[in-house]
Design a protein around this motif. Structure first.
Motif, PDB file in Angstrom:
ATOM      1  N   SER A 140      41.836  46.918  33.084  1.00 23.12           N
ATOM      2  CA  SER A 140      40.850  46.327  32.184  1.00 23.12           C
ATOM      3  C   SER A 140      39.595  45.860  32.904  1.00 23.12           C
ATOM      4  O   SER A 140      38.559  45.635  32.282  1.00 23.12           O
ATOM      5  CB  SER A 140      41.477  45.141  31.441  1.00 23.12           C
ATOM      6  N   GLY A 141      39.678  45.679  34.234  1.00 22.76           N
ATOM      7  CA  GLY A 141      38.547  45.140  34.992  1.00 22.76           C
ATOM      8  C   GLY A 141      38.514  43.622  35.029  1.00 22.76           C
ATOM      9  O   GLY A 141      37.678  43.034  35.712  1.00 22.76           O
ATOM     10  N   ARG A 142      39.433  42.988  34.311  1.00 28.30           N
ATOM     11  CA  ARG A 142      39.477  41.524  34.287  1.00 28.30           C
ATOM     12  C   ARG A 142      40.579  40.953  35.164  1.00 28.30           C
ATOM     13  O   ARG A 142      40.634  39.749  35.393  1.00 28.30           O
ATOM     14  CB  ARG A 142      39.677  41.046  32.842  1.00 28.30           C
ATOM     15  N   VAL A 143      41.499  41.811  35.625  1.00 27.79           N
ATOM     16  CA  VAL A 143      42.665  41.329  36.364  1.00 27.79           C
ATOM     17  C   VAL A 143      42.265  40.920  37.771  1.00 27.79           C
ATOM     18  O   VAL A 143      41.498  41.609  38.455  1.00 27.79           O
ATOM     19  CB  VAL A 143      43.759  42.409  36.402  1.00 27.79           C
ATOM     20  N   ARG A 144      42.793  39.798  38.224  1.00 26.17           N
ATOM     21  CA  ARG A 144      42.479  39.258  39.547  1.00 26.17           C
ATOM     22  C   ARG A 144      43.748  39.024  40.354  1.00 26.17           C
ATOM     23  O   ARG A 144      44.836  38.906  39.791  1.00 26.17           O
ATOM     24  CB  ARG A 144      41.699  37.943  39.402  1.00 26.17           C
ATOM     25  N   GLY A 145      43.574  38.967  41.671  1.00 25.00           N
ATOM     26  CA  GLY A 145      44.679  38.556  42.514  1.00 25.00           C
ATOM     27  C   GLY A 145      44.968  37.091  42.268  1.00 25.00           C
ATOM     28  O   GLY A 145      44.069  36.302  41.970  1.00 25.00           O
TER      29      GLY A 145
END
Length: 467
Positions: A140-145
């Motif tokens: 989605s482009g929103r996922v972060r570590g």
């Protein structure tokens, strides 16, 4: 899904980060103008950038886990400061594909007693709790570590330090720590008066106990609740327990008669399940709609790694915090696990979509398809899980796996979606009830809980009525 909370702040004035615990409470910095904060009965998140801390020789020696050698490992952190009230903390960074190799520690100030905690380690789990690599949720482009979140109770002050592991390989940006490190401070908000603090119904609306009627359901709440009809009425705070015979009849009715003859005799008694409405999920946070897989072949057992410092009456607040951390801070479409279990044995609905359905979760990277994830709230690496929690896992799996004709003592084959143990596309033999570590190189669900899975399998099969 709401966008990830982000903003920039000016570079903080250099300060001594690692303070010896014997010293008096430090003066607190006030939140900078760039801090992302919100105050809302539905919950809030404060997202504060971490800044370089150096040189190591300037820090007070003798603080556990921190180098006092010039040129020591790279460190970022946040000096002690006063913030809006929060109850859960975690650290996130920009690139979900970049791993954090090092140590994350926080200490917090109690909002009730004004005393500071000792330094506490935050577990680093580097993407093993996440959507599969080819899932739309992952891309989605929103996922972060993100680290695991840590429940600290109602607090209004925080201090943070993140130190790179000695010899850690530099990232593409040339740093030994991921870029965009931020501390996430999560306030779980409050539940509506119609739901008790323990997730149970607190009585009929407007009864003689003086209960206040719940507000009208939002469209999102109605959507989530409708996924559990006919197991419970629209707007129910819980799905009631049923004995084995009634559970079978309920399952046949709910499946429009499509339940297989082979599965029907081995459906365990349905446990009481607190719905998302029952624990106060803010349905406006998640993405609308649900994503399903074709079946449920296995159950992966996890621990939330959020610590054991919670009372069972606080479990709904812990869940609301985890949910907000998964969606707002980590960028997932919804709560990651399909179910949660607290240390008193209460079962909670996790990801929306219907408790009896094959809902795609984001709990075991590589093996979310055709499986379910169950998180026991707490940390069970060195602490034994309560018997009530292990029993709840057995009760839940006896029912849910039974709906799909699965023997809890058996093996099954899952196709890997890619991870650090199995290449994408590989057929992998798994226990029908597995631990997270069976599908990914991780300590989850903790050695002590993992050691109880044999007991859970045996009990689950007995509840299904298997010989």
């Amino acid at each position: 899904m709401r966008g990830f909370l982000a903003s920039s702040i000016g570079v903080a004035t250099a300060a001594v980060l690692a303070l010896p615990l014997a010293l008096p409470t430090p003066a607190l910095a006030t939140p900078s103008a760039g801090a992302v904060t919100s105050a809302n009965p539905a919950g809030s998140t404060q997202s504060l950038p971490l800044v370089p801390v150096g040189p190591a020789v300037d820090r007070t020696p003798g603080v556990p886990g921190m180098s006092a050698t010039p040129g020591g490992p790279e460190t970022q952190g946040l000096a002690a400061r006063e913030v809006k009230t929060f109850s859960m903390v975690g650290v996130v960074w920009d690139d979900v594909a970049t791993e954090l190799h090092g140590r994350v520690q926080v200490r917090t100030r109690s909002a009730r007693t004004a005393t500071w905690s000792d330094w506490q380690d935050v577990e680093i789990h580097n993407s093993e709790h996440a959507a599969d690599l080819d899932a739309a949720e992952r891309g989605s482009g929103r996922v972060r570590g993100a680290t695991a979140p840590l429940w600290v109770g109602e607090s209004d002050g925080v201090e943070v330090r993140v130190q790179a592991e000695p010899g850690a390989q530099a990232t593409r940006a040339g740093s030994r720590l991921p870029t965009g490190l931020r501390i996430e401070l999560v306030d779980p908000g409050v539940q509506t008066p119609a739901s008790g603090a323990d997730g149970k119904n607190s009585g009929p609306e407007g009864d003689d106990k003086g209960e206040v009627a719940a507000p009208a359901m939002s469209m999102e709440t109605a959507e989530s609740s409708a996924a559990n009809v006919p197991h419970a009425a629209l707007g129910a705070n819980e799905i009631t327990a049923l004995d084995k015979a009634d559970s079978t009849a309920d399952a046949i009715f709910a499946s429009d008669g499509e339940l297989t003859a082979a599965a029907a005799p081995f459906i365990g008694p349905r446990p009481r399940i607190v719905t998302r409405k029952g624990w106060g999920a803010n349905e406006s946070l998640r993405e609308s709609g649900f994503v399903y897989t074709s079946t449920v072949k296995a159950a992966f057992v996890h621990h939330s790694a959020s610590g054991n410092n919670y009372a069972c009456k606080d479990a709904p607040a812990v869940l609301r915090s985890l949910y907000r951390y998964h969606v707002v801070s980590s960028g997932w479409r919804d709560f990651g696990y399909n179910f949660a279990v607290d240390k008193c044995g209460t079962v909670y609905e996790g990801r929306a979509g219907g408790v009896s359905k094959a809902v795609l979760g984001a709990h075991t990277m590589g093996f979310n398809t055709n499986s379910m994830g169950v998180a026991v709230l707490g940390s069970y690496t060195s602490t034994a899980p309560p018997a009530a929690a292990v029993d709840a896992v057995a009760r839940l799996t006896a029912w849910k796996l039974g709906l799909f004709g699965r023997d809890p003592r058996a093996k099954t084959t899952l196709v890997s979606g890619g991870g650090n143990l199995y290449a994408k596309g590989r057929n992998v033999s798994m226990n029908v009830i597995s631990g997270h570590r069976d599908g990914f190189a991780t300590a989850c669900p903790g050695a002590k809980l993992y050691g109880k899975l044999g007991t859970a399998r045996t009990t689950s099969a007995k509840l299904q009525g298997r010989p």
